[in-house]
Design an enzyme around this catalytic site. Structure first.
Site, PDB file in Angstrom:
ATOM      1  N   ASP A   1       0.850  -1.184   0.000  1.00 26.55           N
ATOM      2  CA  ASP A   1       0.000   0.000   0.000  1.00 26.55           C
ATOM      3  C   ASP A   1       0.896   1.248   0.000  1.00 26.55           C
ATOM      4  O   ASP A   1       1.765   1.372   0.874  1.00 26.55           O
ATOM      5  CB  ASP A   1      -0.854  -0.081   1.301  1.00 26.55           C
ATOM      6  CG  ASP A   1      -1.910   0.986   1.358  1.00 26.55           C
ATOM      7  OD1 ASP A   1      -1.684   2.088   0.825  1.00 26.55           O
ATOM      8  OD2 ASP A   1      -2.969   0.706   1.956  1.00 26.55           O
ATOM      9  N   ILE A   2       0.690   2.150  -0.946  1.00 21.69           N
ATOM     10  CA  ILE A   2       1.588   3.314  -1.007  1.00 21.69           C
ATOM     11  C   ILE A   2       1.368   4.295   0.143  1.00 21.69           C
ATOM     12  O   ILE A   2       2.135   5.232   0.313  1.00 21.69           O
ATOM     13  CB  ILE A   2       1.525   4.069  -2.364  1.00 21.69           C
ATOM     14  CG1 ILE A   2       0.131   4.633  -2.636  1.00 21.69           C
ATOM     15  CG2 ILE A   2       2.019   3.196  -3.509  1.00 21.69           C
ATOM     16  CD1 ILE A   2       0.120   5.703  -3.728  1.00 21.69           C
TER      17      ILE A   2
ATOM     18  N   ALA B   1      -3.675   5.424  -7.460  1.00 19.74           N
ATOM     19  CA  ALA B   1      -4.481   6.561  -7.008  1.00 19.74           C
ATOM     20  C   ALA B   1      -5.854   6.071  -6.560  1.00 19.74           C
ATOM     21  O   ALA B   1      -6.270   4.959  -6.912  1.00 19.74           O
ATOM     22  CB  ALA B   1      -4.649   7.566  -8.151  1.00 19.74           C
TER      23      ALA B   1
ATOM     24  N   ASP C   1      -6.307  16.724 -15.042  1.00 22.29           N
ATOM     25  CA  ASP C   1      -6.901  18.014 -15.429  1.00 22.29           C
ATOM     26  C   ASP C   1      -7.753  18.594 -14.298  1.00 22.29           C
ATOM     27  O   ASP C   1      -8.040  19.786 -14.284  1.00 22.29           O
ATOM     28  CB  ASP C   1      -7.780  17.811 -16.665  1.00 22.29           C
ATOM     29  CG  ASP C   1      -8.854  16.755 -16.456  1.00 22.29           C
ATOM     30  OD1 ASP C   1      -8.517  15.659 -15.976  1.00 22.29           O
ATOM     31  OD2 ASP C   1     -10.045  17.021 -16.743  1.00 22.29           O
TER      32      ASP C   1
ATOM     33  N   TYR D   1     -11.106  15.128  -5.110  1.00 20.66           N
ATOM     34  CA  TYR D   1     -10.159  14.362  -5.930  1.00 20.66           C
ATOM     35  C   TYR D   1      -9.074  15.296  -6.486  1.00 20.66           C
ATOM     36  O   TYR D   1      -7.872  15.039  -6.325  1.00 20.66           O
ATOM     37  CB  TYR D   1     -10.910  13.657  -7.065  1.00 20.66           C
ATOM     38  CG  TYR D   1     -10.021  13.013  -8.104  1.00 20.66           C
ATOM     39  CD1 TYR D   1      -9.290  11.863  -7.825  1.00 20.66           C
ATOM     40  CD2 TYR D   1      -9.909  13.561  -9.387  1.00 20.66           C
ATOM     41  CE1 TYR D   1      -8.467  11.276  -8.778  1.00 20.66           C
ATOM     42  CE2 TYR D   1      -9.091  12.988 -10.342  1.00 20.66           C
ATOM     43  CZ  TYR D   1      -8.378  11.850 -10.042  1.00 20.66           C
ATOM     44  OH  TYR D   1      -7.559  11.272 -10.998  1.00 20.66           O
TER      45      TYR D   1
END
Ligand SMILES: NC(=O)c1ccc[n+]([C@@H]2O[C@H](COP(=O)([O-])OP(=O)(O)OC[C@H]3O[C@@H](n4cnc5c(N)ncnc54)[C@H](OP(=O)(O)O)[C@@H]3O)[C@@H](O)[C@H]2O)c1
Length: 277
Positions: free
Chosen positions: A35-36, A59, A101, A124
């Protein structure tokens, strides 16, 4: 080159890792491996594997879900990115990080350039922007690639949803007040391979070229597939009442990428034709 791909079980990662594997030694890792958000684990993995480049595609990408799961969004998208950056800094590795974006508010009427001021409208976007900031603070040798409107063979995406709904419904209502550039994960993967090869640094925008609204994209997909019996009706974003606000204009200027690589990303119409075939 030795490359560690994080988020390798995701839509982009599943295209990217095999593409990079053709000419490089690649380790593909996802949340089932580690898990990051676990700083020590990230550091240990990078120390043990000794990759030259770490590509972080991991992500928390559920844009609406992020609104109610703010802590998870920041833990993965911001602190996760920070953990990878810290481990890269400690071991002298190069980091490539994927961003979005959605760091912009969509108020521009011309394609967003890398240096335009971000102003995210949703959690987000805020969490991804925070991730960018951490990486810029921690590392000199980083590349942040902002992209958008991804679709690919290995993940839930707009194109497949439209096709699935067209099997069941004669009429589809699709938002016509958000404009962006649909981007094929395969094209983005080859662009990332190129950028790794030339050791590009800084922040870059990479999308397929051209733009459309979601409504125009849906209509194009159905025309390509010959689903002429399905009517697409343009609606406003407000009619969907989704938890997360989205930018009305998401087109990004990719000239920096073009100058660095000498390549232009192909038009979105060409890319979707290949995907649908
Ligand atoms: N999709 C788009 O339209 C879009 C647009 C702009 C930018 N991006 C960016 O592009 C990148 C790739 O997107 P994508 O569409 O391929 O996303 P995706 O399909 O959701 O893949 C992300 C991967 O990361 C994994 N992951 C989640 N939390 C993790 C954690 N704590 N530790 C390790 N792995 C974790 C996910 O596992 P689970 O599935 O098990 O959670 C998933 O396999 C992301 O950085 C995203 O922000 C995407």
């Amino acid at each position: 080159m030795k490359i560690l791909v994080l988020g390798a079980g995701g839509m982009l990662g599943k295209d990217l890792a095999p593409i990079l594997s053709v000419k490089n030694q690649v380790w593909a890792r996802d949340i089932d491996d580690f898990d990051i958000t676990d700083q020590r684990r990230v550091q240990k993995e990078i120390e043990v594997l000794e990759p030259e480049v770490v590509v972080n595609t991991a992500a928390f990408t559920d844009v609406d879900g992020c609104e109610s799961k703010r802590e998870i969004a920041f833990a993965v998208n911001a602190v996760g990115g920070r953990n990878v950056a810290l481990a890269c800094a400690a071991t002298g590795r190069r980091m490539i990080h994927l961003s979005t974006d959605y760091v912009f508010d969509g108020s521009s009427r011309t394609p967003y350039r890398e240096e335009d001021p971000p102003n995210p409208l949703n959690i987000y976007g805020s969490s991804k922007l925070q991730g960018e900031c951490y990486i810029q603070e921690i590392l000199e040798n980083y590349l942040i690639v902002r992209t958008e409107w991804l679709y690919g063979r290995h993940g839930k995406n707009f194109v497949d949803t439209i096709l699935r709904n067209a099997e069941r419904q004669k009429e589809l209502r699709v938002v016509d007040d958000q404009r962006g550039s649909p981007t094929f994960t395969k094209d983005l993967s080859f662009a990332l391979e190129r950028l790794i090869g030339i050791e590009a640094r800084g922040t870059l925008h990479v999308t397929n070229s051209g733009s459309c609204t979601w409504f125009e994209f849906a209509r194009h997909i159905l025309q390509e597939k010959g689903y002429n019996h399905v009517q697409v009706i343009p609606i406003l974003s407000t009619e969907l009442a989704r938890p997360a606000k989205r930018p009305v204009y998401s087109v990004m200027d990719c000239q920096r990428y073009e100058k660095l690589t000498g390549r232009k990303m192909r038009p979105w119409e060409e890319a979707i034709k290949e995907y649908l075939s």
